[in-house]
Scaffold this motif. Structure first.
Motif, PDB file in Angstrom:
ATOM      1  N   LYS A 107     -17.869   8.605 -34.534  1.00  0.00           N
ATOM      2  CA  LYS A 107     -17.046   7.604 -35.217  1.00  0.00           C
ATOM      3  C   LYS A 107     -15.816   7.240 -34.401  1.00  0.00           C
ATOM      4  CE  LYS A 107     -16.988   9.954 -39.151  1.00  0.00           C
ATOM      5  NZ  LYS A 107     -16.747  10.306 -40.582  1.00  0.00           N
ATOM      6  N   ASP A 108     -15.223   8.243 -33.781  1.00  0.00           N
ATOM      7  CA  ASP A 108     -14.052   7.989 -32.944  1.00  0.00           C
ATOM      8  C   ASP A 108     -14.419   7.104 -31.756  1.00  0.00           C
ATOM      9  OD1 ASP A 108     -11.179   8.796 -32.084  1.00  0.00           O
ATOM     10  OD2 ASP A 108     -12.401   9.288 -30.329  1.00  0.00           O
ATOM     11  N   LEU A 109     -15.519   7.447 -31.091  1.00  0.00           N
ATOM     12  CA  LEU A 109     -15.937   6.694 -29.907  1.00  0.00           C
ATOM     13  C   LEU A 109     -16.336   5.272 -30.265  1.00  0.00           C
ATOM     14  CD1 LEU A 109     -16.647   6.541 -26.904  1.00  0.00           C
ATOM     15  CD2 LEU A 109     -18.904   7.454 -27.476  1.00  0.00           C
ATOM     16  N   ALA A 110     -17.129   5.112 -31.308  1.00  0.00           N
ATOM     17  CA  ALA A 110     -17.609   3.780 -31.679  1.00  0.00           C
ATOM     18  C   ALA A 110     -16.446   2.837 -31.988  1.00  0.00           C
ATOM     19  CB  ALA A 110     -18.544   3.881 -32.873  1.00  0.00           C
ATOM     20  N   SER A 111     -15.457   3.327 -32.731  1.00  0.00           N
ATOM     21  CA  SER A 111     -14.317   2.467 -33.063  1.00  0.00           C
ATOM     22  C   SER A 111     -13.492   2.137 -31.827  1.00  0.00           C
ATOM     23  CB  SER A 111     -13.442   3.134 -34.131  1.00  0.00           C
ATOM     24  OG  SER A 111     -12.981   4.407 -33.700  1.00  0.00           O
ATOM     25  N   ALA A 112     -13.361   3.109 -30.913  1.00  0.00           N
ATOM     26  CA  ALA A 112     -12.611   2.858 -29.681  1.00  0.00           C
ATOM     27  C   ALA A 112     -13.339   1.838 -28.798  1.00  0.00           C
ATOM     28  CB  ALA A 112     -12.410   4.166 -28.916  1.00  0.00           C
ATOM     29  N   VAL A 113     -14.652   1.980 -28.689  1.00  0.00           N
ATOM     30  CA  VAL A 113     -15.438   1.042 -27.873  1.00  0.00           C
ATOM     31  C   VAL A 113     -15.403  -0.360 -28.480  1.00  0.00           C
ATOM     32  CG1 VAL A 113     -17.763   0.472 -27.057  1.00  0.00           C
ATOM     33  CG2 VAL A 113     -16.930   2.824 -26.909  1.00  0.00           C
ATOM     34  N   ALA A 114     -15.490  -0.453 -29.811  1.00  0.00           N
ATOM     35  CA  ALA A 114     -15.422  -1.761 -30.463  1.00  0.00           C
ATOM     36  C   ALA A 114     -14.136  -2.485 -30.099  1.00  0.00           C
ATOM     37  CB  ALA A 114     -15.530  -1.594 -31.979  1.00  0.00           C
ATOM     38  N   THR A 115     -13.031  -1.747 -30.040  1.00  0.00           N
ATOM     39  CA  THR A 115     -11.751  -2.328 -29.646  1.00  0.00           C
ATOM     40  C   THR A 115     -11.746  -2.679 -28.162  1.00  0.00           C
ATOM     41  OG1 THR A 115     -10.627  -1.024 -31.345  1.00  0.00           O
ATOM     42  CG2 THR A 115      -9.266  -1.940 -29.592  1.00  0.00           C
ATOM     43  N   ASP A 124     -20.742   4.181 -41.113  1.00  0.00           N
ATOM     44  CA  ASP A 124     -21.448   4.973 -42.120  1.00  0.00           C
ATOM     45  C   ASP A 124     -22.621   4.221 -42.750  1.00  0.00           C
ATOM     46  OD1 ASP A 124     -20.052   7.373 -41.919  1.00  0.00           O
ATOM     47  OD2 ASP A 124     -18.426   6.622 -43.156  1.00  0.00           O
ATOM     48  N   THR A 125     -23.453   3.624 -41.927  1.00  0.00           N
ATOM     49  CA  THR A 125     -24.596   2.890 -42.446  1.00  0.00           C
ATOM     50  C   THR A 125     -25.718   3.843 -42.841  1.00  0.00           C
ATOM     51  OG1 THR A 125     -25.480   2.574 -40.217  1.00  0.00           O
ATOM     52  CG2 THR A 125     -24.084   0.840 -41.093  1.00  0.00           C
ATOM     53  N   THR A 126     -26.567   3.364 -43.744  1.00  0.00           N
ATOM     54  CA  THR A 126     -27.705   4.173 -44.192  1.00  0.00           C
ATOM     55  C   THR A 126     -29.032   3.430 -44.035  1.00  0.00           C
ATOM     56  OG1 THR A 126     -27.414   3.396 -46.468  1.00  0.00           O
ATOM     57  CG2 THR A 126     -26.291   5.433 -45.856  1.00  0.00           C
ATOM     58  N   MET A 127     -28.977   2.125 -43.737  1.00  0.00           N
ATOM     59  CA  MET A 127     -30.193   1.337 -43.522  1.00  0.00           C
ATOM     60  C   MET A 127     -29.971   0.385 -42.354  1.00  0.00           C
ATOM     61  SD  MET A 127     -31.129   0.377 -47.492  1.00  0.00           S
ATOM     62  CE  MET A 127     -32.438  -0.743 -46.979  1.00  0.00           C
TER      63      MET A 127
END
Length: 342
Positions: A107-115, A124-127
């Motif tokens: 979660k930390d990495l994904a948000s940093a990369v998005a920025t 937090d997707t489930t589908m």
């Protein structure tokens, strides 16, 4: 840059001390389905120190290509170094879709990369699915307290990114006949140039319960009401040598600790047997247990939503049926000479 230039489905393969986390393999299974629909490659992204030897093993779980950055600076996770590594890969190879495990680091990495690369992120997707007509990644997650499912699109930016909770997706069967391609890249960072330094790593004590690894779980819901009801559910769990789960209402009532909470704000579980007692079946809870092998629901409301995901349902007052069920199980197990926790 045109979004048409972006292609392939990427999965971040999380590891620690060279051990690949299951969530990365689960996402390769989900990513394989997305890549097949789009008719593109499925790619793993593996970062760390001395991790190259683990890359080929990812072919067995669906990867066509594995991007590897193997560098001592990546020995331990840091936002600064991992964001630089992934950002450089994204800018160079342009993935259409990029999914990460919704772990602390993921979660930390994904948000940093998005920025870093200026794109969107669904958390937090489930589908996961693809709208082939518009070639859009459909990432869905519970919203409004788990009462509805929201599908979120990223129409104008690439890559389309999402984090997915561990255990939501099934890990695929390994096919060790598969082959693929490894692409190695350099990080281009030196330890002395970094602003963050790792002084020490303190490993926390193991939780008293780890529901994510449980084979049998007996879960108490709001209908259990009080400590007497919890004792009844615990007796059934002990009889089955099962772990004890709970809905959010039960945890918030102070009847059990948060480590036992199953659902959107708790843990996602996939046991062989999941017995749920007094849970209505709101999406907030069901997203955390719907992939269990066998689900048995006990509720006095025949219209309860929990019966929509259960394999077997018992419409009855839990305070009448559970003690009887426990007693019969004890008799059966005694005859078989099976030792229980009760």
């Amino acid at each position: 840059m045109s979004i048409e230039e972006y292609k392939d489905v990427w999965v971040f393969i999380e590891q620690r001390e060279g051990e690949i986390f299951d969530v990365g393999l689960e996402l390769l299974g989900a990513g394989r389905e997305l890549a097949d629909k789009l008719e593109v490659n499925l790619c793993g992204v593996l970062l760390g120190n001395n991790v190259k030897n683990s890359a080929e093993g990812l072919y067995a779980y669906g990867a066509d290509i594995v991007y590897v950055i193997d560098d001592p600076v990546l020995e331990n996770y840091r936002t600064e170094t991992y964001m630089k590594a992934v950002g450089d890969l994204v800018r160079k190879y342009k993935p259409e879709i990029f999914i990460y495990g919704a772990t602390s680091n993921g979660k930390d990495l994904a948000s940093a990369v998005a920025t870093e690369v200026m794109t969107g992120l669904t958390a937090d997707t489930t589908m996961l699915d693809i709208n082939l007509e518009k070639r859009l990644f459909e990432a869905s997650r519970p919203a409004f307290g788990g009462n509805i499912m929201a599908t979120i699109l990223c129409k104008k930016h690439r890559p389309q990114m999402a984090t997915v909770r561990p255990k939501v997706m099934k890990k695929p069967e390994a096919d060790f006949s598969r082959t693929g391609k490894i692409i190695e890249e350099d990080l281009g960072l030196k330890e002395e140039d970094l602003q963050t330094k790792i002084i020490d790593i303190v490993k926390s004590a193991k939780k008293s319960v780890n529901l994510e690894e449980s084979d049998i779980i007996v879960t108490a819901g709001k209908g259990i009401k009080d400590e007497k009801g919890m004792a009844m559910v615990k007796e059934l769990a002990d009889t089955l040598n099962a772990d004890l789960g709970a809905s959010r209402d039960v945890v918030e009532a102070g009847l059990i600790g948060h480590a036992h909470q199953v659902g959107q704000t708790g843990v996602t579980v996939t046991p062989k047997l999941y017995i749920v007692i007094g849970v209505s079946g709101a999406v907030q809870h069901t997203v955390g247990m719907q992939n269990s092998d066998v689900i048995i629901a006990i509720n006095n409301d025949p219209e309860a939503a929990i019966f929509n995901v259960a394999h077997y349902g018992i419409v009855a007052d839990a305070f009448e049926i559970v003690p009887k069920l426990t007693a019969e199980l004890k008799k059966a197990l005694d005859k078989e000479g099976v030792t229980t926790n009760g």
